[in-house]
Motif scaffolding. Structure first.
Motif, PDB file in Angstrom:
ATOM      1  N   ALA A 177     -26.323   9.023  23.270  1.00 21.49           N
ATOM      2  CA  ALA A 177     -26.884   9.175  21.790  1.00 21.49           C
ATOM      3  C   ALA A 177     -28.334   8.837  21.337  1.00 21.49           C
ATOM      4  N   GLY A 178     -28.629   7.801  22.323  1.00 19.45           N
ATOM      5  CA  GLY A 178     -30.050   7.326  22.319  1.00 19.45           C
ATOM      6  C   GLY A 178     -30.329   5.967  22.803  1.00 19.45           C
ATOM      7  N   ARG A 179     -31.116   5.015  22.573  1.00 14.68           N
ATOM      8  CA  ARG A 179     -31.446   3.774  23.188  1.00 14.68           C
ATOM      9  C   ARG A 179     -31.334   2.694  22.374  1.00 14.68           C
ATOM     10  N   ARG A 180     -30.794   1.441  22.470  1.00 12.62           N
ATOM     11  CA  ARG A 180     -31.277   0.185  21.698  1.00 12.62           C
ATOM     12  C   ARG A 180     -31.930  -0.531  22.816  1.00 12.62           C
ATOM     13  N   GLY A 181     -33.156  -0.807  22.797  1.00 12.78           N
ATOM     14  CA  GLY A 181     -34.045  -1.291  23.657  1.00 12.78           C
ATOM     15  C   GLY A 181     -33.780  -0.702  25.176  1.00 12.78           C
ATOM     16  N   ARG A 182     -33.357  -1.182  26.002  1.00  9.42           N
ATOM     17  CA  ARG A 182     -33.111  -0.475  27.289  1.00  9.42           C
ATOM     18  C   ARG A 182     -31.904  -0.018  27.659  1.00  9.42           C
ATOM     19  N   ASP A 183     -30.917  -0.327  26.654  1.00 11.99           N
ATOM     20  CA  ASP A 183     -29.756  -0.020  26.604  1.00 11.99           C
ATOM     21  C   ASP A 183     -29.238   1.276  26.182  1.00 11.99           C
ATOM     22  N   ARG A 184     -28.626   2.225  26.732  1.00 13.78           N
ATOM     23  CA  ARG A 184     -28.240   3.577  26.545  1.00 13.78           C
ATOM     24  C   ARG A 184     -27.208   3.329  25.275  1.00 13.78           C
ATOM     25  N   THR A 185     -27.042   4.150  24.175  1.00 13.69           N
ATOM     26  CA  THR A 185     -25.928   3.906  23.399  1.00 13.69           C
ATOM     27  C   THR A 185     -25.236   5.244  23.619  1.00 13.69           C
ATOM     28  N   TRP A 186     -23.816   5.337  23.269  1.00 13.86           N
ATOM     29  CA  TRP A 186     -23.185   6.552  23.462  1.00 13.86           C
ATOM     30  C   TRP A 186     -22.161   6.931  22.478  1.00 13.86           C
ATOM     31  N   ASP A 187     -21.848   7.961  22.333  1.00 15.22           N
ATOM     32  CA  ASP A 187     -21.240   8.563  21.164  1.00 15.22           C
ATOM     33  C   ASP A 187     -20.361   9.903  21.671  1.00 15.22           C
ATOM     34  N   LEU A 188     -19.538  10.362  20.598  1.00 14.40           N
ATOM     35  CA  LEU A 188     -18.926  11.546  21.074  1.00 14.40           C
ATOM     36  C   LEU A 188     -19.837  13.049  21.397  1.00 14.40           C
ATOM     37  N   VAL A 189     -19.533  13.583  22.282  1.00 15.04           N
ATOM     38  CA  VAL A 189     -20.464  14.652  22.712  1.00 15.04           C
ATOM     39  C   VAL A 189     -20.590  15.677  21.472  1.00 15.04           C
ATOM     40  N   GLU A 190     -19.806  15.892  20.732  1.00 11.81           N
ATOM     41  CA  GLU A 190     -20.029  16.825  19.731  1.00 11.81           C
ATOM     42  C   GLU A 190     -21.076  16.527  18.463  1.00 11.81           C
ATOM     43  N   ARG A 191     -21.230  15.000  18.230  1.00 13.11           N
ATOM     44  CA  ARG A 191     -21.870  14.223  17.588  1.00 13.11           C
ATOM     45  C   ARG A 191     -23.333  14.344  17.949  1.00 13.11           C
ATOM     46  N   VAL A 192     -23.481  14.547  19.174  1.00  9.40           N
ATOM     47  CA  VAL A 192     -24.925  14.447  19.821  1.00  9.40           C
ATOM     48  C   VAL A 192     -25.321  15.859  20.147  1.00  9.40           C
ATOM     49  N   TRP A 193     -24.647  16.593  20.942  1.00  8.30           N
ATOM     50  CA  TRP A 193     -25.008  18.142  21.440  1.00  8.30           C
ATOM     51  C   TRP A 193     -24.640  19.035  20.125  1.00  8.30           C
ATOM     52  N   GLY A 194     -24.026  18.664  18.989  1.00  8.98           N
ATOM     53  CA  GLY A 194     -23.423  19.575  18.200  1.00  8.98           C
ATOM     54  C   GLY A 194     -22.117  20.525  18.359  1.00  8.98           C
ATOM     55  N   PRO A 195     -21.592  20.941  17.480  1.00 11.57           N
ATOM     56  CA  PRO A 195     -20.439  21.798  17.896  1.00 11.57           C
ATOM     57  C   PRO A 195     -20.515  22.645  19.099  1.00 11.57           C
ATOM     58  N   ASP A 196     -19.210  22.872  19.752  1.00 12.52           N
ATOM     59  CA  ASP A 196     -19.121  23.714  21.039  1.00 12.52           C
ATOM     60  C   ASP A 196     -19.720  25.004  20.630  1.00 12.52           C
ATOM     61  N   PRO A 197     -20.919  25.457  21.509  1.00 15.60           N
ATOM     62  CA  PRO A 197     -21.039  26.832  21.416  1.00 15.60           C
ATOM     63  C   PRO A 197     -19.997  27.976  21.958  1.00 15.60           C
ATOM     64  N   LEU A 198     -20.311  29.128  22.110  1.00 12.69           N
ATOM     65  CA  LEU A 198     -19.324  30.127  22.706  1.00 12.69           C
ATOM     66  C   LEU A 198     -19.778  29.577  24.287  1.00 12.69           C
ATOM     67  N   VAL A 199     -18.701  29.125  24.760  1.00 15.92           N
ATOM     68  CA  VAL A 199     -18.785  28.730  26.405  1.00 15.92           C
ATOM     69  C   VAL A 199     -18.801  29.959  27.096  1.00 15.92           C
ATOM     70  N   VAL A 200     -20.135  29.626  27.959  1.00 14.60           N
ATOM     71  CA  VAL A 200     -20.568  30.704  29.015  1.00 14.60           C
ATOM     72  C   VAL A 200     -19.593  30.514  29.977  1.00 14.60           C
ATOM     73  N   PRO A 201     -19.069  31.384  30.732  1.00 12.69           N
ATOM     74  CA  PRO A 201     -18.082  31.590  31.837  1.00 12.69           C
ATOM     75  C   PRO A 201     -18.870  30.734  33.016  1.00 12.69           C
ATOM     76  N   ALA A 202     -17.848  30.009  33.926  1.00 18.79           N
ATOM     77  CA  ALA A 202     -18.660  29.408  34.928  1.00 18.79           C
ATOM     78  C   ALA A 202     -19.628  30.119  35.933  1.00 18.79           C
ATOM     79  N   PRO A 203     -19.192  31.166  36.356  1.00 14.27           N
ATOM     80  CA  PRO A 203     -20.104  32.046  37.355  1.00 14.27           C
ATOM     81  C   PRO A 203     -21.332  32.439  36.793  1.00 14.27           C
TER      82      PRO A 203
END
Length: 367
Positions: A177-203
């Protein structure tokens, strides 16, 4: 489809245009990262942080490190598995994340990590719940309730939360989610990346990622040995090519063919994508390079954090320099010439060193 026959000069120029290392410069941080696909993050900053050096070498002294930090805070760019990425690129990773640790028959190491994560399901759920309730946290603020410790002969031994977070990133559950000094901060992916978009098929997603990679490299092998992080190969994307004096076949971005080239001098990060694939750098540029920071001083040829030197369409040497911010000095310990510099080369490289010092707000001094 006919095979494109390229001279080594043509191959180098294709690679440099693709890497935005020509006389024409972009001026937007997000545009540069999106085009390059991946900009490696590294904590060592003997001159400046690697990501900042990569962006400075493309944009020039108009680049301000605060611009990158603002982009990360606004999530216009994202930190993912040690690289800066554009959100559109990471959207192409969602399908494979849903099938972590892989599809079909798993390799033994994939079975091992899946088993370890399954054995520590309670800790994984504890982390997700705490992040949901509290928002961004560092790894030290997350509970280690692992039932089975992570075993390793390296530095990750018993780094249970760190390893679990790595796998949760790969599963698409959490994100930096960001940095606090040199330490990374973590959060739920949907709060960082935003809501799931239409998922593109893997191939299709794999093809789009390979296409982005070829656009960023210009010229790449179809298959090479697997490497951690960003791959070096592109499969069957692009068109076939051969390079004069180099064995084997390449894949080339057809949009880079038959274009004019105007080169310049540049100082590159040791982690720059142009030189990260050492074999490709040797094949196309005759450039011998290794990171020497972990070598004993007596065994270093070029220095602790030597910056590759580009001039026109050749990699011509290494700059051994270090930033002494307390003294306000950029120490120039050596300019190693792989080929004898002409007066024009010396002037251009010296001007680039002076520009680097100005950008860092330091006074250049030779030792």
């Amino acid at each position: 489809m006919s095979v494109h026959e390229l001279t080594r000069a043509q191959a180098r120029q294709i690679a440099l245009r693709a890497q935005l290392l020509t006389a024409e410069r972009l001026d937007d941080v997000v545009d540069v990262v999106e085009h390059l696909t991946a900009v490696q993050i590294d904590p060592i900053a003997a001159v400046a942080p690697s990501a900042d050096l990569v962006l400075w070498s493309r944009i020039g002294s108009a680049y301000d490190g605060g611009d990158l930090r603002a982009c990360l805070e606004d999530h216009a760019l994202l930190e993912h598995q040690g690289y800066l990425r554009h959100p559109r690129y990471l959207a192409l990773c969602r399908a494979e994340m849903a099938h972590w640790p892989g599809e079909g028959e798993l390799r033994p190491w994939q079975e091992q990590i899946r088993g370890w994560v399954d054995a520590n399901e309670e800790c994984r759920l504890d982390i997700l719940q705490l992040l949901d309730e509290s928002g961004p946290l560092t790894s030290r603020e997350l509970p280690d309730t692992c039932a089975v410790p992570w075993g390793s002969s390296g530095w990750t031994n018993n780094k249970n939360v760190t390893r679990l977070l790595d796998f949760m990133v790969a599963r698409g559950e959490v994100a930096v989610a960001g940095r606090r000094g040199r330490d990374r901060t973590w959060d739920l992916v949907e709060r960082v990346w935003g809501p799931d978009p239409l998922v593109v098929p893997a191939p299709e997603a794999r093809r789009e990622r390979a296409l982005s990679r070829l656009r960023a490299l210009g010229l790449a092998r179809a298959r090479v040995a697997e490497v951690p992080g960003e791959p070096y190969d592109v499969g069957e994307i692009g068109e076939p090519a051969v390079v004069e004096g180099v064995k084997g076949q390449w894949r080339v971005d057809p949009d880079q063919l038959d274009r004019a080239f105007a080169g310049r001098a540049a100082l590159l990060s040791p982690f720059d994508r142009l030189v990260h694939d050492r074999k490709r750098a040797a094949e196309l540029f005759d450039f011998d390079y290794q990171l020497e920071m972990y070598k004993p001083v007596a065994k270093r040829r070029w220095g602790y954090y030597a910056l590759p030197i580009l001039y026109a369409d050749r990699l011509v040497g290494k700059l051994d320099a270090s930033a002494d911010r307390k003294a306000g000095v950029l120490w120039i310990d050596a300019v190693h010439e792989d080929v004898p510099f002409t007066r024009a080369m010396t002037r251009a490289v010296d001007a680039e060193i002076d520009d680097l010092a100005r950008w860092l707000d330091l006074e250049p001094q030779r030792t």
